[in-house]
Design a protein around this motif. Structure first.
Motif, mmCIF file in Angstrom:
data_model
loop_
_atom_site.group_PDB
_atom_site.id
_atom_site.type_symbol
_atom_site.label_atom_id
_atom_site.label_comp_id
_atom_site.label_asym_id
_atom_site.label_seq_id
_atom_site.Cartn_x
_atom_site.Cartn_y
_atom_site.Cartn_z
ATOM 1 N N UNK A 54 0.837 -1.199 0.000
ATOM 2 C CA UNK A 54 0.000 0.000 0.000
ATOM 3 C C UNK A 54 0.873 1.251 0.000
ATOM 4 N N UNK A 55 0.502 2.205 -0.819
ATOM 5 C CA UNK A 55 1.234 3.469 -0.894
ATOM 6 C C UNK A 55 2.418 3.453 -1.838
ATOM 7 N N UNK A 56 2.693 2.311 -2.495
ATOM 8 C CA UNK A 56 3.817 2.225 -3.431
ATOM 9 C C UNK A 56 3.542 3.072 -4.664
ATOM 10 N N UNK A 57 4.620 3.589 -5.262
ATOM 11 C CA UNK A 57 4.534 4.363 -6.506
ATOM 12 C C UNK A 57 5.464 3.681 -7.508
ATOM 13 N N UNK A 58 4.876 2.886 -8.405
ATOM 14 C CA UNK A 58 5.655 2.002 -9.271
ATOM 15 C C UNK A 58 5.459 2.377 -10.729
ATOM 16 N N UNK A 59 6.584 2.503 -11.447
ATOM 17 C CA UNK A 59 6.562 2.723 -12.889
ATOM 18 C C UNK A 59 6.662 1.375 -13.579
ATOM 19 N N UNK A 215 7.966 9.625 -13.993
ATOM 20 C CA UNK A 215 9.173 10.163 -13.357
ATOM 21 C C UNK A 215 8.838 11.135 -12.237
ATOM 22 N N UNK A 216 7.729 11.846 -12.380
ATOM 23 C CA UNK A 216 7.341 12.828 -11.354
ATOM 24 C C UNK A 216 6.873 12.154 -10.068
ATOM 25 N N UNK A 222 9.285 -1.623 -12.250
ATOM 26 C CA UNK A 222 9.350 -3.052 -12.523
ATOM 27 C C UNK A 222 9.418 -3.224 -14.034
ATOM 28 N N UNK A 223 10.131 -4.256 -14.468
ATOM 29 C CA UNK A 223 10.284 -4.553 -15.895
ATOM 30 C C UNK A 223 9.622 -5.893 -16.190
ATOM 31 N N UNK A 224 8.658 -5.873 -17.099
ATOM 32 C CA UNK A 224 7.955 -7.080 -17.520
ATOM 33 C C UNK A 224 8.505 -7.553 -18.856
ATOM 34 N N UNK A 225 8.899 -8.812 -18.911
ATOM 35 C CA UNK A 225 9.405 -9.394 -20.154
ATOM 36 C C UNK A 225 8.974 -10.852 -20.230
ATOM 37 N N UNK A 226 8.370 -11.208 -21.362
ATOM 38 C CA UNK A 226 7.925 -12.590 -21.584
ATOM 39 C C UNK A 226 7.049 -13.095 -20.443
ATOM 40 N N UNK A 233 13.462 -2.219 -9.299
ATOM 41 C CA UNK A 233 14.470 -1.347 -8.699
ATOM 42 C C UNK A 233 14.378 0.066 -9.227
ATOM 43 N N UNK A 234 15.530 0.695 -9.437
ATOM 44 C CA UNK A 234 15.574 2.110 -9.804
ATOM 45 C C UNK A 234 14.980 2.334 -11.189
ATOM 46 N N UNK A 235 14.462 3.550 -11.406
ATOM 47 C CA UNK A 235 13.848 3.884 -12.685
ATOM 48 C C UNK A 235 14.868 3.868 -13.809
ATOM 49 N N UNK A 236 16.083 4.334 -13.540
ATOM 50 C CA UNK A 236 17.111 4.364 -14.579
ATOM 51 C C UNK A 236 17.464 2.955 -15.049
#
Length: 301
Positions: A54-59, A215-216, A222-226, A233-236
């Motif tokens: 709860x409260x997470x901000x995920x790209x 970014x704001x 998180x990275x989704x693949x297959x 982890x980090x956005x970069x």
């Protein structure tokens, strides 16, 4: 770049969203397939297990738009998963940036009243309808049918509707107008309201189509693949891995496209060879027999 490999562990059995803290999201061995037309399908989630506190901000980074949209549509409740459990503690917004359930033949006010009847929290519905009217700033056009609206007017109404209700989880595919950095009073007001709406709430934002928005507000990705999460982890770091995954997907698509064209070229080459090997008649060809078309006899009156 340090890679963070995530293990798909079986979560503790949770059979009711009411067991979760408001804003918590649990994917428990979730699989999801989407149609690509005809008999072709794409597995966007493959036995995925993930907990979003709860409260997470995920790209959200993915190799394809279809993957991001399916993930967020499931989170918003627009689509069902094929297998597994997807549990959301509390309420989830519709997918912001997707087609909202607006009816063009109805007025802006009537559309607002319909959504207030579904998502409103106050006993006085007029309070939220009036908030929407003031925020979108459409004046008398608020009482005109949407089919008469310009695209800009529709965007202002959609923004106002997105901010009128408080949810525990916000899935965002695209936030229209967010990439505009001009000092517009309307957008400044919108940003202040977004700050208040997202405070302490869970946000999952698609990072490719809403890059500035993600970014704001997001502090991890998180990275989704297959169908699996390969990194969190980090956005970069996520952006780098997502570009690699997108490049690999394009290369596979190009390779498949070339193979298909190669098969067609082989078939054409075989046809051309057959034509070229056919005998050529140098002498005069016999004339074709003339065909006589008989007309029906006319009756004499």
């Amino acid at each position: 770049m340090a890679s963070s490999q995530l293990k798909a562990l079986r979560l503790l059995p949770t059979r009711s969203p009411s067991d979760l803290e408001q804003g918590t999201v649990v994917f428990d061995q979730v699989s999801k397939r989407v149609s690509l037309g005809g008999s072709r399908t794409l597995t966007v989630l493959d036995d995925l297990s993930l907990t979003i506190e709860a409260g997470s901000k995920i790209a959200l980074f993915a190799a394809s738009v279809e993957t991001s949209r399916a993930f967020l549509n499931c989170l918003a409740g627009h689509e069902m998963v094929n297998s597994g459990d997807l549990l959301v503690g509390g309420s989830s917004s519709w997918l912001i940036g997707s087609r909202m359930p607006l009816m063009p033949v109805l007025t802006g006010r009537a559309n607002a009243e319909f959504l207030v009847s579904v998502y409103g929290v106050y006993e006085d519905d007029e309070r939220e309808v009036d908030f929407i009217r003031k925020l979108c700033g459409l004046g008398s056009s608020f009482d005109e049918p949407l089919e008469k609206y310009t695209s800009g007017m529709k965007d202002r109404l959609k923004l106002a509707l997105s901010l009128a209700f408080q949810f525990d989880v916000y899935p965002v595919m695209r936030w229209d107008g967010w990439n505009c950095r001009a000092d517009v009073p309307f957008m400044n007001q919108v940003r202040r309201l977004v700050d208040r709406r997202l405070e302490g709430r869970t946000l999952v934002a698609e990072a490719s189509n809403s890059q500035n928005f993600a970014l704001d507000y997001c502090n991890e990705g998180i990275v989704l693949k297959d169908g699996a999460i390969i990194y969190r982890g980090s956005l970069d770091d996520c952006a780098v891995l997502a570009k690699e995954a997108q490049a690999a997907r394009k290369e596979r698509s190009l390779s498949r496209h070339l193979r298909q064209h190669s098969d067609v070229e082989e078939d054409l080459q075989g046809t051309m060879d057959d034509l070229l090997e056919a005998p050529i008649f140098d002498g005069p060809q016999a004339p074709r027999p003339r065909q006589t078309v008989r007309q029906p006899a006319r009756e004499v009156g």
